[in-house]
Write an enzyme that holds these catalytic residues in place. Structure first.
Site, PDB file in Angstrom:
ATOM      1  N   LYS A  33       0.836  -1.193   0.000  1.00 21.71           N
ATOM      2  CA  LYS A  33       0.000   0.000   0.000  1.00 21.71           C
ATOM      3  C   LYS A  33       0.874   1.247   0.000  1.00 21.71           C
ATOM      4  O   LYS A  33       1.749   1.408   0.862  1.00 21.71           O
ATOM      5  CB  LYS A  33      -0.901   0.044   1.243  1.00 21.71           C
ATOM      6  CG  LYS A  33      -1.745   1.321   1.270  1.00 21.71           C
ATOM      7  CD  LYS A  33      -2.467   1.540   2.573  1.00 21.71           C
ATOM      8  CE  LYS A  33      -2.140   2.941   3.072  1.00 21.71           C
ATOM      9  NZ  LYS A  33      -3.071   3.446   4.088  1.00 21.71           N
ATOM     10  N   ASP A  60      -3.554   4.348  -2.164  1.00 26.06           N
ATOM     11  CA  ASP A  60      -4.631   4.787  -1.269  1.00 26.06           C
ATOM     12  C   ASP A  60      -4.617   6.311  -1.143  1.00 26.06           C
ATOM     13  O   ASP A  60      -4.120   6.852  -0.160  1.00 26.06           O
ATOM     14  CB  ASP A  60      -4.430   4.106   0.092  1.00 26.06           C
ATOM     15  CG  ASP A  60      -5.587   4.375   1.041  1.00 26.06           C
ATOM     16  OD1 ASP A  60      -6.663   4.781   0.575  1.00 26.06           O
ATOM     17  OD2 ASP A  60      -5.391   4.157   2.256  1.00 26.06           O
ATOM     18  N   LEU A  61      -5.174   6.993  -2.144  1.00 23.38           N
ATOM     19  CA  LEU A  61      -5.188   8.462  -2.117  1.00 23.38           C
ATOM     20  C   LEU A  61      -6.579   9.010  -1.803  1.00 23.38           C
ATOM     21  O   LEU A  61      -6.753  10.222  -1.716  1.00 23.38           O
ATOM     22  CB  LEU A  61      -4.673   9.027  -3.446  1.00 23.38           C
ATOM     23  CG  LEU A  61      -3.221   8.653  -3.790  1.00 23.38           C
ATOM     24  CD1 LEU A  61      -2.816   9.269  -5.126  1.00 23.38           C
ATOM     25  CD2 LEU A  61      -2.253   9.088  -2.699  1.00 23.38           C
ATOM     26  N   LYS A  62      -7.560   8.149  -1.656  1.00 22.33           N
ATOM     27  CA  LYS A  62      -8.919   8.545  -1.232  1.00 22.33           C
ATOM     28  C   LYS A  62      -9.441   9.764  -1.995  1.00 22.33           C
ATOM     29  O   LYS A  62      -9.714  10.816  -1.418  1.00 22.33           O
ATOM     30  CB  LYS A  62      -8.942   8.791   0.278  1.00 22.33           C
ATOM     31  CG  LYS A  62      -8.612   7.554   1.090  1.00 22.33           C
ATOM     32  CD  LYS A  62      -8.847   7.763   2.572  1.00 22.33           C
ATOM     33  CE  LYS A  62      -8.641   6.508   3.380  1.00 22.33           C
ATOM     34  NZ  LYS A  62      -7.241   6.041   3.450  1.00 22.33           N
ATOM     35  N   ASP A  65     -13.864  14.527  -5.090  1.00 22.47           N
ATOM     36  CA  ASP A  65     -14.032  15.822  -5.757  1.00 22.47           C
ATOM     37  C   ASP A  65     -15.221  15.690  -6.694  1.00 22.47           C
ATOM     38  O   ASP A  65     -15.926  14.678  -6.655  1.00 22.47           O
ATOM     39  CB  ASP A  65     -12.730  16.182  -6.516  1.00 22.47           C
ATOM     40  CG  ASP A  65     -12.525  17.687  -6.631  1.00 22.47           C
ATOM     41  OD1 ASP A  65     -13.487  18.393  -6.992  1.00 22.47           O
ATOM     42  OD2 ASP A  65     -11.399  18.161  -6.370  1.00 22.47           O
ATOM     43  N   PRO A  67     -17.286  14.840 -10.092  1.00 17.62           N
ATOM     44  CA  PRO A  67     -17.073  13.661 -10.950  1.00 17.62           C
ATOM     45  C   PRO A  67     -16.003  13.861 -12.032  1.00 17.62           C
ATOM     46  O   PRO A  67     -15.129  13.010 -12.227  1.00 17.62           O
ATOM     47  CB  PRO A  67     -18.459  13.426 -11.568  1.00 17.62           C
ATOM     48  CG  PRO A  67     -19.412  13.938 -10.533  1.00 17.62           C
ATOM     49  CD  PRO A  67     -18.732  15.128  -9.923  1.00 17.62           C
ATOM     50  N   ASN A  68     -16.050  15.001 -12.722  1.00 20.63           N
ATOM     51  CA  ASN A  68     -15.115  15.236 -13.823  1.00 20.63           C
ATOM     52  C   ASN A  68     -13.661  15.255 -13.328  1.00 20.63           C
ATOM     53  O   ASN A  68     -12.762  14.721 -13.984  1.00 20.63           O
ATOM     54  CB  ASN A  68     -15.482  16.570 -14.490  1.00 20.63           C
ATOM     55  CG  ASN A  68     -14.655  16.838 -15.717  1.00 20.63           C
ATOM     56  OD1 ASN A  68     -14.620  16.015 -16.626  1.00 20.63           O
ATOM     57  ND2 ASN A  68     -13.976  17.969 -15.733  1.00 20.63           N
ATOM     58  N   THR A 124     -13.042   5.129   9.656  1.00 18.60           N
ATOM     59  CA  THR A 124     -13.227   4.418  10.926  1.00 18.60           C
ATOM     60  C   THR A 124     -12.721   5.236  12.114  1.00 18.60           C
ATOM     61  O   THR A 124     -12.984   4.888  13.258  1.00 18.60           O
ATOM     62  CB  THR A 124     -12.511   3.056  10.907  1.00 18.60           C
ATOM     63  OG1 THR A 124     -11.177   3.279  10.495  1.00 18.60           O
ATOM     64  CG2 THR A 124     -13.193   2.088   9.972  1.00 18.60           C
ATOM     65  N   ARG A 185      -4.239  -6.771  13.941  1.00 15.39           N
ATOM     66  CA  ARG A 185      -3.158  -6.973  14.903  1.00 15.39           C
ATOM     67  C   ARG A 185      -3.044  -8.464  15.227  1.00 15.39           C
ATOM     68  O   ARG A 185      -3.925  -9.019  15.889  1.00 15.39           O
ATOM     69  CB  ARG A 185      -3.417  -6.184  16.197  1.00 15.39           C
ATOM     70  CG  ARG A 185      -3.218  -4.683  16.047  1.00 15.39           C
ATOM     71  CD  ARG A 185      -1.777  -4.333  15.716  1.00 15.39           C
ATOM     72  NE  ARG A 185      -1.558  -2.919  15.445  1.00 15.39           N
ATOM     73  CZ  ARG A 185      -1.642  -2.343  14.251  1.00 15.39           C
ATOM     74  NH1 ARG A 185      -1.967  -3.044  13.188  1.00 15.39           N
ATOM     75  NH2 ARG A 185      -1.374  -1.067  14.102  1.00 15.39           N
ATOM     76  N   GLY A 214       0.472  -2.768   8.542  1.00 13.74           N
ATOM     77  CA  GLY A 214       1.660  -1.922   8.536  1.00 13.74           C
ATOM     78  C   GLY A 214       2.612  -2.260   9.649  1.00 13.74           C
ATOM     79  O   GLY A 214       3.436  -3.176   9.557  1.00 13.74           O
ATOM     80  N   ARG A 215       2.466  -1.542  10.758  1.00 10.42           N
ATOM     81  CA  ARG A 215       3.470  -1.622  11.834  1.00 10.42           C
ATOM     82  C   ARG A 215       3.737  -3.013  12.413  1.00 10.42           C
ATOM     83  O   ARG A 215       4.888  -3.288  12.781  1.00 10.42           O
ATOM     84  CB  ARG A 215       3.096  -0.621  12.939  1.00 10.42           C
ATOM     85  CG  ARG A 215       3.316   0.812  12.495  1.00 10.42           C
ATOM     86  CD  ARG A 215       2.570   1.801  13.327  1.00 10.42           C
ATOM     87  NE  ARG A 215       1.134   1.678  13.138  1.00 10.42           N
ATOM     88  CZ  ARG A 215       0.232   2.421  13.764  1.00 10.42           C
ATOM     89  NH1 ARG A 215       0.633   3.351  14.630  1.00 10.42           N
ATOM     90  NH2 ARG A 215      -1.049   2.263  13.531  1.00 10.42           N
TER      91      ARG A 215
HETATM   92  O1  C5P Z   1       0.403   0.172  10.969  1.00  9.25           O
HETATM   93  P1  C5P Z   1      -1.018  -0.271  10.778  1.00  9.25           P
HETATM   94  O2  C5P Z   1      -1.162  -1.772  10.576  1.00  9.25           O
HETATM   95  O3  C5P Z   1      -1.947   0.272  11.822  1.00  9.25           O
HETATM   96  O4  C5P Z   1      -1.414   0.400   9.400  1.00  9.25           O
HETATM   97  C1  C5P Z   1      -2.676   0.291   8.867  1.00  9.25           C
HETATM   98  C2  C5P Z   1      -2.768   1.026   7.582  1.00  9.25           C
HETATM   99  O5  C5P Z   1      -4.137   1.109   7.223  1.00  9.25           O
HETATM  100  C3  C5P Z   1      -2.265   2.451   7.620  1.00  9.25           C
HETATM  101  O6  C5P Z   1      -1.704   2.722   6.344  1.00  9.25           O
HETATM  102  C4  C5P Z   1      -3.494   3.281   7.838  1.00  9.25           C
HETATM  103  O7  C5P Z   1      -3.428   4.539   7.232  1.00  9.25           O
HETATM  104  C5  C5P Z   1      -4.552   2.457   7.134  1.00  9.25           C
HETATM  105  N1  C5P Z   1      -5.909   2.645   7.641  1.00  9.25           N
HETATM  106  C6  C5P Z   1      -6.286   2.385   8.952  1.00  9.25           C
HETATM  107  N2  C5P Z   1      -7.579   2.546   9.344  1.00  9.25           N
HETATM  108  C7  C5P Z   1      -8.484   2.946   8.478  1.00  9.25           C
HETATM  109  C8  C5P Z   1      -8.131   3.200   7.160  1.00  9.25           C
HETATM  110  C9  C5P Z   1      -6.823   3.042   6.776  1.00  9.25           C
HETATM  111  O8  C5P Z   1      -5.477   2.023   9.770  1.00  9.25           O
HETATM  112  N3  C5P Z   1      -9.722   3.065   8.868  1.00  9.25           N
END
Ligand code: C5P
Length: 237
Positions: A33, A60-62, A65, A67-68, A124, A185, A214-215
């Site tokens: 990602k 993931d740039l979300k 804006d 539609p055009n 979230t 996690r 991620g982490r």
């Molecule tokens: O490090 P971690 O596992 O928490 O990273 C989760 C990834 O998912 C991050 O890139 C975070 O921006 C993204 N994310 C999130 N919760 C969301 C949407 C995206 O943690 N609701």
């Protein structure tokens, strides 16, 4: 050993850090990602670096804006050859449909596969209170359901959702709909700032099609071993 449902979040800002993670994980991970932090700092060089190593990209740039404008953004991003893109469902049906059409046209013109489009329903990070503060009337869970269905109707391929929302969305939107869940996690990892979490197996059982992690991987003492433990758990589901 890798799993195509695993997406590792590269939440870093420099080429060096990115290269470090990708080198360390090697063949164990083939889907990454790239979010705002990395893309806004390195631009499309971030994509090139991953593509040179045959990695798939969830960009993931979300987008959100008119539609055009979103259609134009999608066309530019599709020409860069990514596999998944995100946009806000709150942009509405017309915006999402314009994005889907633009992605199809741009992919056909480039002779590539159309990337999957994923909608963000309600962030979230929003609490019920924060949701009311910005004028939300429906309970948040109903809003999520409504926007997921609207996204599907507009031709969007799936949503980004918390593991807690995954079961509801899977039930409502059917077996083909993609559900990409962050907030994962494994038992061995620290919670960090994630509040509503699930283990990889719990998220998949709830209906997730892909996990963004991620982490727990990038900050592990041994990231490859962390991936291996996660993939083993995913395989059991
Ligand atoms: O490090 P971690 O596992 O928490 O990273 C989760 C990834 O998912 C991050 O890139 C975070 O921006 C993204 N994310 C999130 N919760 C969301 C949407 C995206 O943690 N609701």
């Amino acid at each position: 050993m890798t799993d195509e449902r695993l997406i590792v979040a590269l939440d870093v800002a420099t080429r060096e850090e990115m290269a470090h993670h990708v080198r360390l994980l090697g063949e164990a991970v083939d889907f990454y990602k790239v979010g705002m932090e990395l893309y806004y700092s390195l631009g499309s060089a971030a994509l090139t670096i991953l593509q040179e190593q045959n990695k798939r990209i969830f960009l993931d740039l979300k987008l959100h804006d008119i539609p055009n404008t979103v259609a134009g953004g999608v066309r530019s991003l599709v020409s860069r050859g990514v596999q998944m893109l995100t946009l806000h469902a709150q942009g509405g049906r017309e915006m999402m449909a314009a994005a889907v059409a633009a992605a199809g046209e741009a992919a056909a013109a480039a002779g590539t596969e159309r990337p999957k489009l994923l909608a963000v329903t309600a962030l979230t990070s929003l609490s019920e209170t924060a949701w009311e503060e910005i004028g939300g009337r429906l309970p948040l869970a109903d809003q999520v359901r409504r926007l997921a269905l609207l996204a599907r109707e507009a031709g969007v391929d799936g949503v980004v959702a918390s593991p807690q929302e995954a079961a509801l969305i899977r039930r409502e939107c059917g077996p083909e709909f993609l559900i990409v869940t962050p907030g994962i996690r494994p038992h061995f990892a620290a919670t960090n700032d994630q509040a509503r979490i699930a283990t990889p197996a719990q998220a998949l059982r709830a209906g997730a099609s892909h996990l963004v992690i991620g982490r727990p991987i990038t900050r592990a003492d041994d990231p490859r071993q962390a991936v291996q433990a996660i993939v083993e758990e995913m395989r059991e589901v």
